[in-house]
Design a protein around this motif. Structure first.
Motif: not given
Length: 460
Positions: A225-228, A243-244, A430-432
């Motif tokens: 899901g999204p991260t900030f 997203w991660m 892992m960064g999407f």
């Protein structure tokens, strides 16, 4: 009968000489005196359909007025194409305008710079490049879910609003419902007890800590899901919203974690190569020469495993003038990542990092100087995944928290996981978007996110 363009390409032999109806958009319109060609796309696949028409149609003059970008419903007969390399075309018999498009439509049939298209982010998916990028993004997300679901991981939706500080509160967006023009103050500080949650809250920078809680119930979980992050960085690989993918696995040590990382990445790359053949061919031709060969090579590679100390040994012995001199107690730079993947001619797991440059939750190795952490470096992209074995010993975790001056109060529940039936466990992130950069050859993170959020840029 109504067909998607994708279906016509799959069944065109059966559909030859049959009439079909399609709905989509005009990509290009080439007009001649007595005939014309419309490049038609409905977004269901990478390819366009060429629609042909001539002056025998009663509304020939009206057809010639159709502009690029217009939305149409068209009906016509599928015929074999005389053009080399084109399987078929559709001979127009009737059409209906669904949505006209003016002459100032920004996406014209010419080469646009990526910088210009970022300014038209709401329209850029209509171009060949971004149509391919975002279709691959969709397929890659599906591949990730399929891998974890096939291997019986539980998909966990970790919170986007959190009070848990994992990455450092200076990197996290703070949220509030307070009126910023009339803040309640106590002793010179904002009185957060008057806020919605009664104390400071953040938008999450990772789902890891909450994921660990569920891993110690389900054994294998993943978040996606999204991260900030608030980093004021303008590099090609950083964004403030991204997203991660973050799996957490109970009863798993660092060696087992690397097995999972390698297996998952190979599965995802294989899936994309199988399900996005046209898009990969396009990227290979127009974005990164040799992309397909690079991805195929990764699938058949054996990933090297080597300690950070031994990597620095190799870097120090290299006959290279480094911009940043490698050091045993420091992180490695992009130039080092590139060299080490070229040195081993493939992906490299770098393990056992200096503890002073890694996070407080990582398990300290018996040497007391390093932690059981691992970064995966891949050729052409550098770091793609980062993970570790988590510290499962309650007292050692508390000691590490004190050493790194981390506030215990918000993470007391996390520490208690070690008291209430804890076990050794590991996970990685892992960064999407970094994965998508690797898969597509499109080197800027702003071009693999539909609506990028970066410093100074929060449009739409």
């Amino acid at each position: 009968m109504k067909y998607d363009v994708r279906d016509i390409y799959q069944d065109f032999e059966f559909l030859v000489d049959q009439e079909v109806m399609m709905q989509g958009w005009v990509r290009n319109h080439r007009k001649q005196k007595e005939f014309g060609f419309i490049d038609f796309n409905d977004g269901t696949c990478f390819q366009n359909v060429q629609i042909v028409y001539d002056h025998s149609l009663a509304d020939f003059e009206e057809i010639q007025k159709i502009r690029v970008g217009s939305a149409l419903t068209v009906t016509g007969k599928v015929i074999r194409s005389p053009k080399e390399g084109q399987l078929f075309e559709v001979q127009l018999s009737s059409w209906q305008m669904e949505g006209d498009c003016p002459l100032d439509y920004p996406i014209q049939p010419k080469r646009h710079s990526r910088e210009f298209l970022r300014e038209q982010a709401y329209l850029r998916a209509r171009t060949n490049l971004f149509g391919a990028v975002f279709r691959v993004r969709s397929l890659t997300a599906m591949a990730i879910h399929e891998y974890f679901q096939k291997n019986h991981y539980v998909y966990v939706h970790t919170p986007l609003i959190t009070t848990t500080d994992c990455e450092g509160s200076d990197q996290m967006f703070k949220i509030t419902t307070l009126d910023l023009n009339h803040l309640p103050m106590v002793d010179g500080k904002v009185d957060m007890s008057k806020d919605l949650f009664g104390h400071q809250a953040y938008i999450t920078g990772t789902g890891q800590l909450h994921g660990e809680a569920f891993a110690l119930s389900y054994k294998k979980i993943y978040t996606f899901g999204p991260t900030f992050r608030t980093e004021n960085s303008n590099t090609k690989t950083h964004a403030n919203e991204f997203w991660m993918i973050e799996p957490e696995i109970a009863f798993c040590d660092l060696e087992g974690l690397m097995d999972i990382e390698e297996e998952m990445l190979k599965f995802v790359v294989s899936y994309v190569l199988e399900h996005a053949k046209e898009e990969i061919a396009f990227f290979d031709q127009f974005v990164e020469k040799g992309l397909k060969a690079k991805l195929e090579k990764l699938i058949h590679s054996k990933f090297v495993r080597i300690s950070h100390h031994d990597v620095v040994d190799i870097l120090k012995k290299a006959d290279v003038k480094w911009e940043f001199e490698p050091d045993y107690g420091e992180d490695i730079a992009k130039e080092h990542e590139r060299y080490i993947t070229e040195y081993f001619d493939g992906p490299v797991f770098i393990t056992d990092w200096p503890k002073d440059i890694k996070a407080w939750y990582m398990k300290v190795n018996p040497d007391g100087k390093t932690v059981a952490a691992v970064d995966l470096e891949v050729p052409g992209a550098g770091e793609l995944m980062g993970g570790s074995q988590r510290e499962e010993d309650y007292q050692k975790l508390l000691q590490r928290i004190d050493e790194m001056h981390v506030n215990k109060e918000p993470i007391e529940w996390y520490c208690n996981l070690r008291r209430f039936g804890g076990c050794y466990h590991s996970g990685f992130g892992m960064g999407f978007e970094r994965l998508l950069i690797y898969l597509t050859g499109v080197e800027n993170i702003r071009d693999v996110i539909p609506f990028p959020r970066t410093p100074g840029n929060c449009e739409y």
